[in-house]
Enzyme design. Sequence first.
Site, PDB file in Angstrom:
ATOM      1  N   ASP A  12       0.861  -1.194   0.000  1.00 19.16           N
ATOM      2  CA  ASP A  12       0.000   0.000   0.000  1.00 19.16           C
ATOM      3  C   ASP A  12       0.893   1.239   0.000  1.00 19.16           C
ATOM      4  OD1 ASP A  12      -2.395   1.609   0.225  1.00 19.16           O
ATOM      5  OD2 ASP A  12      -1.967   1.878   2.344  1.00 19.16           O
ATOM      6  N   SER A  13       0.300   2.379  -0.298  1.00 17.71           N
ATOM      7  CA  SER A  13       1.053   3.638  -0.235  1.00 17.71           C
ATOM      8  C   SER A  13       1.491   3.937   1.196  1.00 17.71           C
ATOM      9  CB  SER A  13       0.178   4.785  -0.750  1.00 17.71           C
ATOM     10  OG  SER A  13      -0.975   4.900   0.055  1.00 17.71           O
ATOM     11  N   CYS A  75      -4.177  -1.410  -2.022  1.00 20.79           N
ATOM     12  CA  CYS A  75      -4.326   0.023  -2.244  1.00 20.79           C
ATOM     13  C   CYS A  75      -5.261   0.177  -3.437  1.00 20.79           C
ATOM     14  CB  CYS A  75      -2.957   0.618  -2.561  1.00 20.79           C
ATOM     15  SG  CYS A  75      -2.998   2.351  -3.065  1.00 20.79           S
ATOM     16  N   GLU A 155      -3.767   8.656   8.490  1.00 23.62           N
ATOM     17  CA  GLU A 155      -2.323   8.513   8.738  1.00 23.62           C
ATOM     18  C   GLU A 155      -1.889   9.315   9.967  1.00 23.62           C
ATOM     19  OE1 GLU A 155       0.505   7.032   6.857  1.00 23.62           O
ATOM     20  OE2 GLU A 155      -0.936   5.816   5.752  1.00 23.62           O
ATOM     21  N   CYS A 189     -11.033   3.048  -0.381  1.00 23.95           N
ATOM     22  CA  CYS A 189      -9.644   3.376  -0.073  1.00 23.95           C
ATOM     23  C   CYS A 189      -9.330   2.615   1.203  1.00 23.95           C
ATOM     24  CB  CYS A 189      -9.472   4.879   0.140  1.00 23.95           C
ATOM     25  SG  CYS A 189      -7.831   5.323   0.786  1.00 23.95           S
ATOM     26  N   HIS A 191      -7.470   3.147   3.525  1.00 24.62           N
ATOM     27  CA  HIS A 191      -7.292   3.963   4.723  1.00 24.62           C
ATOM     28  C   HIS A 191      -8.619   4.255   5.439  1.00 24.62           C
ATOM     29  CE1 HIS A 191      -3.272   4.816   3.196  1.00 24.62           C
ATOM     30  NE2 HIS A 191      -2.998   5.398   4.343  1.00 24.62           N
TER      31      HIS A 191
HETATM   32  N1  DGL Z   1      -4.758   3.505   0.703  1.00 17.98           N
HETATM   33  C1  DGL Z   1      -4.777   3.929  -0.636  1.00 17.98           C
HETATM   34  C2  DGL Z   1      -6.036   3.497  -1.357  1.00 17.98           C
HETATM   35  O1  DGL Z   1      -6.608   2.482  -1.005  1.00 17.98           O
HETATM   36  C3  DGL Z   1      -4.318   5.301  -1.049  1.00 17.98           C
HETATM   37  C4  DGL Z   1      -4.184   6.417  -0.090  1.00 17.98           C
HETATM   38  C5  DGL Z   1      -3.286   7.477  -0.705  1.00 17.98           C
HETATM   39  O2  DGL Z   1      -2.074   7.209  -0.726  1.00 17.98           O
HETATM   40  O3  DGL Z   1      -3.792   8.507  -1.177  1.00 17.98           O
HETATM   41  O4  DGL Z   1      -6.467   4.117  -2.287  1.00 17.98           O
END
Ligand code: DGL
Length: 276
Positions: A12-13, A75, A155, A189, A191
């Site tokens: 993931d990012s 991600c 985050e 997402c 996150h």
């Molecule tokens: N967690 C990531 C996603 O599912 C991306 C979050 C990001 O880096 O902007 O899209």
Amino acid sequence: MAGDARPIGVFDSGMGGLTVLRAMMARMPKERFLYLGDTARLPYGTKSAETVTAYALQATRLLMAEGVKMVVIACNTASAVAIEPLSATLAPLPVLGVIEPGARAGVAATRNGRIGVLATESTVAGGAYLRAIAGLRGDIQVVQRPCQMFVTLAEEGWTEGDVARAAAERYLRPLFASEEAPDTLVLGCTHFPVLADAIQAVAGESVRLVDSAATTAEAVAHALAANGLANPGPVTGEAVRFFATDSPERFARVGQIFLGREIELRSVELVELKPA
Ligand code: DGL
């Protein structure tokens, strides 16, 4: 086939993919995992498809060099824009993304045929969820909302309280002011699940929140079995190791919110990703 004890690579990012890792660890307790969070370059969701693809290729090449048996792109942003180049580059390694599983979870949950997709700017712009949901059920109405600030809040560990609530209000109120409001929100997402309470408070209790974690874990378990890659077990050594491209200390501290369990600092290694 006899099975395969190599770890599953997860990428993931940042730390959002830990929500998917959590579901995979619960679903596949005999597997080992290697998780890479590109924390130095987050967010991906505001970057171009070309940049996200280049970053994702660098990250997954590192996982491949570490000897993983499969790669899970935990991600949505990278899954949305880079799944094809990643699959082609990593072949014959199986590569799974989170968009299809997320779309499936949304389609299974809706009762009124209206789904809201909350995602990063880049995922929304690319329309991957629109295509994935239409491919499953053509009659579903989908409305997308870019909610990039949720990534920063997650985050930062600001998952509840006034700020999270105000951001949720700002992003979601217009969606639920309409007569045509969705009855299901896909957290598109990885996150976003840690902000579920703030999102639910604005959406209302009757709205179903779904994400790709459980359905992705199911898809991965299935793919392991289909490819003869499942570990007959038991797990030997550490069940999970982490790579971060910035501050292992911060990764271990904040990552626990996403993983739902303690992350020992000694299990997090700082790595550098280089262009091919
Ligand atoms: N967690 C990531 C996603 O599912 C991306 C979050 C990001 O880096 O902007 O899209």
